[in-house]
Design a protein around this motif. Structure first.
Motif, PDB file in Angstrom:
ATOM      1  N   LYS A 263       0.862  -1.176   0.000  1.00 40.34           N
ATOM      2  CA  LYS A 263       0.000   0.000   0.000  1.00 40.34           C
ATOM      3  C   LYS A 263       0.902   1.231   0.000  1.00 40.34           C
ATOM      4  CE  LYS A 263      -2.770  -3.244   1.997  1.00 40.34           C
ATOM      5  NZ  LYS A 263      -2.298  -4.575   2.442  1.00 40.34           N
ATOM      6  N   VAL A 298      -3.076   5.094  -1.687  1.00 44.95           N
ATOM      7  CA  VAL A 298      -3.990   5.679  -0.702  1.00 44.95           C
ATOM      8  C   VAL A 298      -3.686   7.177  -0.649  1.00 44.95           C
ATOM      9  CG1 VAL A 298      -4.799   5.645   1.687  1.00 44.95           C
ATOM     10  CG2 VAL A 298      -3.950   3.531   0.627  1.00 44.95           C
ATOM     11  N   TYR A 432      -7.879  -3.633   3.506  1.00 43.40           N
ATOM     12  CA  TYR A 432      -8.075  -2.204   3.327  1.00 43.40           C
ATOM     13  C   TYR A 432      -9.557  -1.946   3.137  1.00 43.40           C
ATOM     14  CZ  TYR A 432      -8.802  -3.053  -1.696  1.00 43.40           C
ATOM     15  OH  TYR A 432      -9.286  -3.491  -2.902  1.00 43.40           O
ATOM     16  N   PRO A 461      -5.364   1.007   6.069  1.00 49.06           N
ATOM     17  CA  PRO A 461      -5.471   1.923   4.927  1.00 49.06           C
ATOM     18  C   PRO A 461      -6.925   2.068   4.474  1.00 49.06           C
ATOM     19  CG  PRO A 461      -3.677   0.354   4.589  1.00 49.06           C
ATOM     20  CD  PRO A 461      -4.438  -0.116   5.781  1.00 49.06           C
ATOM     21  N   THR A 463      -9.194   4.145   1.472  1.00 45.74           N
ATOM     22  CA  THR A 463      -9.215   4.986   0.284  1.00 45.74           C
ATOM     23  C   THR A 463     -10.590   5.624   0.140  1.00 45.74           C
ATOM     24  OG1 THR A 463      -9.978   3.259  -1.246  1.00 45.74           O
ATOM     25  CG2 THR A 463      -7.605   3.404  -0.841  1.00 45.74           C
TER      26      THR A 463
END
Length: 557
Positions: A263, A298, A432, A461, A463
């Motif tokens: 990531k 990200v 994620y 993470p 997004t």
């Protein structure tokens, strides 16, 4: 200075790459040099990514030197700008790579450009009402068949006619950018529109320095020759074994991804390049996210925002030039920092992404899973949306929970807080969360604030993407990359829909079909999907942020 030194050329510097590569058991850079990869890439060798990728690569490597061919556009752009001098409101209708590069260019250089890359009827209607009498529309589509872009073209054509323009006058308000021989090229001729033919040997996400990036930017007032100058100044370094920032960056990205840091947090350091993270996101995600591998970008709001670091995260800052002695990072200590002029940034990241593809063993030029959601959308427009009953109702939010394989036996959530907690609990130590908002990215802009809240609440993470624009970028990674994602989809009630002229559906119906088609593609992969439908958009966004902050406070407390 970061650990790992600095490698630079033509005013662009990559800091820290040596340390990232050295942390891997074997040197990705040494392996690349042993195979003469920098020189082979500079001469457009299509065999670099293996026999399965060779045919695609052979027609997709024009970006390596497209900045030279793009100089041929400059006289045409000057004439076009003079011809359209009375139209000072430039609207760009394009998706993915066709819109993200011009958005970065104009934002960074302070020139006004309206980017229309949505099917939300409220956002489209607002654009149509904005300075229509002074508007020129750049319609950009490589294939010439992009449904969103075609819908925007139809809407503006009808709006011009409704405003009293003749068809000839309306045609003059359009500039079409497309590949030679595409359906849109023929449409341009039928409309009486200006046509600019793009470089056919460059894929959409690598097209920043082609007509797709340059036409709308030039019409908006950017001196685009400077971008070409910056790229050309850098290009000579990209064939070399040393002082090659593209090689340093690509080797570091590949080495990190193959040793557990797959990531990449992209953080602006505040030194003058605005929005580059969104462009890098689509380049990296769509190029590397396939065959079960990939690099997840990200985009992080600023150096102090949650989600910029983590055990499986490579922290990368980017920006313009740094003064002598300045420490890269803008207040955060990254593993990598990339600083330099925008034209050089474009070429460096394109080169580095292709290099990372060599390290990962994937074809960085295809997008095998992008069509899946498009096909689902078309089918749903033909057959109608599925009838669904909410799993729960919480204020102005209807929740629809679709558990992934790992959460089949989990309790069914009865409210928003429980559903968000369940979604975050499913991330584990390697997952994620992707937040996908099919909303108006201006009127509903507050929805974007949920990303840092959920990143803080989960420690993973997170997004954030506006639909459907992310379908042309991270959508490929979601489906083709490592199947570690959980998905929060946000849709909103449409109170004032807008027809797509000449089509049997509205923008609202198209938007709903795109959201439903993407949900279906994700659920079929056994991924958890929570859809939140905001029956009152403003109230729903506020309620969502409130619930996310409660979860953040619980995590931090």
């Amino acid at each position: 200075m970061l650990d790992g030194g600095c490698e630079g050329a033509a005013g662009l510097a990559v800091y820290g790459a040596e340390s990232v590569v050295a942390a891997a058991p074997a040197s990705a850079r040494d392996a690349l040099l042993a195979n003469d990869v920098p020189a082979r890439l500079a001469r457009k060798d299509p065999t670099l990514w293996g026999p399965d990728a060779q045919a695609e690569a052979a027609i997709r490597l024009g970006w390596v030197d497209t900045f030279r061919r793009s100089r041929d556009l400059l006289p045409q752009l000057a004439e076009l700008k003079a011809e359209l001098a009375d139209l000072d409101h430039v609207v760009l209708a394009g998706m993915g790579g066709s819109s993200l590069a011009p958005e970065v260019i104009t934002r960074t250089l302070g020139k006004p450009l309206t980017v229309l890359d949505t099917t939300d009827p409220g956002q489209v209607r607002a654009a149509l009402r904005d300075r229509l009498d002074r508007t020129v529309v750049v319609v950009a589509s490589k294939s010439g068949s992009t449904v969103e872009t075609d819908s925007h073209r139809r809407a503006y054509w009808q709006a011009f006619l409704d405003a009293g323009l003749t068809e000839a006058e309306a045609g003059r308000r359009f500039v079409i950018v497309t590949d030679p021989g595409s359906p849109l090229a023929k449409t341009a001729e039928e409309m009486g529109a200006f046509l600019v033919v793009a470089d056919p040997d460059v894929g959409g996400r690598y097209s920043a320095l082609t007509a797709f990036g340059l036409v709308p930017s030039a019409l908006a007032g950017v001196e685009v020759a400077e971008l070409l100058d910056q790229a050309e100044a850098l290009a000579a370094s990209l064939a070399g074994d040393r002082d090659n920032p593209g090689l340093a960056l690509g080797a570091a990205l590949g080495a990190a991804a193959t040793t557990g840091r797959d990531k990449v947090a992209l953080v602006s350091d505040g030194t003058g390049i605005d929005g580059l993270g969104d462009w890098i996101e689509q380049l990296l995600a769509e190029s590397t996210g396939k065959s079960g591998v990939g690099i997840l970008p990200v985009v992080v709001e600023d150096p102090s925002s949650p989600g910029a670091t983590g055990p499986d995260v490579l922290t990368v800052t980017y920006g313009g030039g740094l003064p002598a002695g300045a420490v890269p990072g803008g207040g955060i200590r990254p593993q990598l920092a990339v600083n330099g002029p925008l034209g050089a940034q474009f070429l460096t990241w394109e080169y580095a992404t292709a290099i990372a593809g060599v390290v990962l063993g994937i074809d960085p030029f295809n997008q095998p899973n992008v069509t899946e959601s498009k096909e689902n959308t078309k089918r749903l427009l033909d057959t109608g949306l599925p009838v669904e009953s909410p799993t729960f109702v919480d204020g102005g939010i209807e929740g629809y929970w679709s558990p992934g394989e790992a959460q089949r036996d989990a309790p069914v959530p009865g409210d928003l807080a429980g559903a968000l907690r369940l979604l975050l609990d499913g991330l584990g130590d390697t997952g994620y969360l992707a937040v996908m908002a099919y909303l108006d990215r201006f009127a509903d802009a507050k929805a974007g604030q949920v990303r840092p809240e959920l990143a803080a609440a989960s420690g993973r993470p997170v997004t954030f993407g506006w639909g459907p624009r992310f379908l042309h970028s991270t959508g490929q990674y979601h489906k083709g990359g490592p199947q570690l994602g959980s998905f929060l989809q946000i849709t909103g009630a449409v109170t004032d829909d807008l027809p797509v002229p000449g089509k049997p559906y509205t923008f609202g119906q198209l938007q709903a079909a795109q959201a439903a088609g993407d949900r279906q593609a994700l659920a079929e992969r056994g991924r958890s999907v929570l859809r939140l439908h905001l029956t009152d958009r403003a109230a729903g966004v506020s309620r969502l942020l409130e619930a996310a902050r409660v979860l953040r406070d619980m995590k931090e407390g």
